[in-house]
Write a protein that holds these residues in place. Structure first.
Motif, mmCIF file in Angstrom:
data_model
loop_
_atom_site.group_PDB
_atom_site.id
_atom_site.type_symbol
_atom_site.label_atom_id
_atom_site.label_comp_id
_atom_site.label_asym_id
_atom_site.label_seq_id
_atom_site.Cartn_x
_atom_site.Cartn_y
_atom_site.Cartn_z
ATOM 1 N N ILE A 296 0.852 -1.193 0.000
ATOM 2 C CA ILE A 296 0.000 0.000 0.000
ATOM 3 C C ILE A 296 0.885 1.239 0.000
ATOM 4 N N GLN A 297 0.396 2.320 -0.639
ATOM 5 C CA GLN A 297 1.158 3.564 -0.701
ATOM 6 C C GLN A 297 0.215 4.742 -0.877
ATOM 7 N N GLY A 298 0.532 5.856 -0.205
ATOM 8 C CA GLY A 298 -0.186 7.104 -0.376
ATOM 9 C C GLY A 298 0.780 8.217 -0.742
ATOM 10 N N ASP A 299 0.368 9.128 -1.667
ATOM 11 C CA ASP A 299 1.213 10.223 -2.132
ATOM 12 C C ASP A 299 0.450 11.544 -2.006
ATOM 13 N N TYR A 300 1.190 12.620 -1.720
ATOM 14 C CA TYR A 300 0.566 13.949 -1.687
ATOM 15 C C TYR A 300 1.573 14.998 -2.130
ATOM 16 N N ALA A 301 1.127 15.920 -2.990
ATOM 17 C CA ALA A 301 1.951 17.063 -3.414
ATOM 18 C C ALA A 301 1.212 18.346 -3.102
ATOM 19 N N GLU A 302 1.954 19.383 -2.734
ATOM 20 C CA GLU A 302 1.372 20.660 -2.315
ATOM 21 C C GLU A 302 0.438 21.244 -3.363
#
Length: 359
Positions: A296-302
């Protein structure tokens, strides 16, 4: 001379001649060439063998893969025009790939001399057949030169165990480079890499000044901590990433990686492909059994000024049906704030299925 003496003399002469011819026949028979068997080379791991007549070890491998996906997002399906009435229809995205890889290794007085190549042949819907040379490098000791992926991406490591590990992109890939990796032998390593950027892209260098990447890592049985910095010589911008990997136990591993770049606009930085100044990626893997692993993986960019941030989540189960054959169902969810929420694919679920035979 009587008849008896004549016969005995003739017989003796015949025996002498026959013996001489037999001896001559033995002398002219060619000796068999010594057989040279392929020898197993276990210096560099499983699958290597000595190239006959040399001290170079060679391994040949690769994989055959088939992917299909549906839904929204970059790892979903796509829209096509109906061939009878001109309307727009959603359909599967499908791709087949053959990857051929070679590894070589030879021990020298200056260290291990090695090479690695990977050539991919793939057939993608709406595109057709494509061929690409993804790797072709030579390495002597810690010195490497050739076609590779950017050290900004490979030195910290790819983001995670999911297929859609770049729902928020985390670095460049294709480049020619000259790099040197120092390995202290105690868990500490460092790298310096001079790179040209992807050929034909906006990031390919336009002078004799290369892009520069530097990084350091400390790794042990517990995991690793890594830092890397990249300087874009074309747009004179820089970006950095820091990563922590933790091996909780034999079954569970976790990671978190954060990135920061000096420019808000992704177009103007080779080493900051995410939107906004900063981004973060986190995930983990849990090995249920010898055959099944959950990722599982989660990503976030400003996100860019005036827009919401970009984020995505991906999860899969990597199941090895028989040795060398994997089936990987994966689900993704994306919400890209820099795209109008009314636009197709801006927000939603995608489904992905991969079959892969490694050899």
């Amino acid at each position: 001379m009587n008849i008896k003496s004549l016969l005995l003399g003739s017989a003796a002469a015949l025996v002498a001649v026959s013996g001489a011819r037999a001896a001559d026949a033995v002398e002219v028979v060619a000796e068999p060439e010594p057989m040279e068997y392929v020898r197993v080379c276990d210096t560099y791991g499983t699958g290597y063998f000595y190239i006959p007549g040399t001290e170079t070890c060679l391994r040949i491998g690769g994989y055959v893969r088939y992917d299909m996906s549906v839904g929204d997002g970059p790892y979903g399906g796509h829209t096509v025009t109906d061939k009878t009435d001109g309307s727009e229809n959603d359909t599967y995205h499908k791709r087949a790939r053959l990857s051929l890889r070679t590894w070589t290794g030879t021990e020298t007085e200056m260290g291990t001399l090695s090479t690695y190549t990977e050539t991919r042949f793939q057939y993608t819907d709406q595109v057709g057949t494509q061929t690409s040379l993804n790797f072709a490098w030579i390495q002597l000791g810690g010195f490497r030169v050739g076609k590779d992926e950017s050290a900004f991406t490979t030195f910290p490591g790819y983001a995670g165990g999911v297929i859609a590990d770049d729902l928020v992109p985390y670095g460049p890939f294709d480049t020619n480079l000259v790099s040197y990796t120092f390995d202290a032998g105690n868990g500490f390593s460092a790298i310096v890499s001079l790179e040209t950027g992807e050929a034909g892209s906006d990031y390919e260098i336009d002078s004799y000044m290369p892009h520069v990447v530097g990084g350091a890592k400390y790794a042990g049985g517990w995991g690793a901590i890594t830092g890397v910095v990249g300087y874009d010589s074309v747009y004179e911008e820089w970006a950095a990433k820091a990563r922590l990997d933790v091996n909780v136990n034999d079954a569970l591993s976790l990671f978190v990686m954060a990135g920061y770049g000096t420019d808000d606009d992704w177009v103007y930085s080779n080493y900051k492909p995410w939107n906004g100044n900063w981004a973060v990626w986190a995930g983990g893997s849990y090995k249920f059994s010898e055959k099944a692993t959950f990722n599982i993986q989660g990503d976030y960019a400003e996100g860019l000024d005036g827009f919401d941030g970009d984020w995505g989540v991906a999860a899969n189960v990597d199941y090895e049906i028989v040795k060398g054959l994997h089936i990987i169902p994966e689900v993704t969810y994306t919400d890209y704030g820099t795209i109008d929420n009314d636009a197709p694919g801006a927000e939603g679920f995608g489904g992905f299925l991969r079959f892969q035979r490694n050899f």
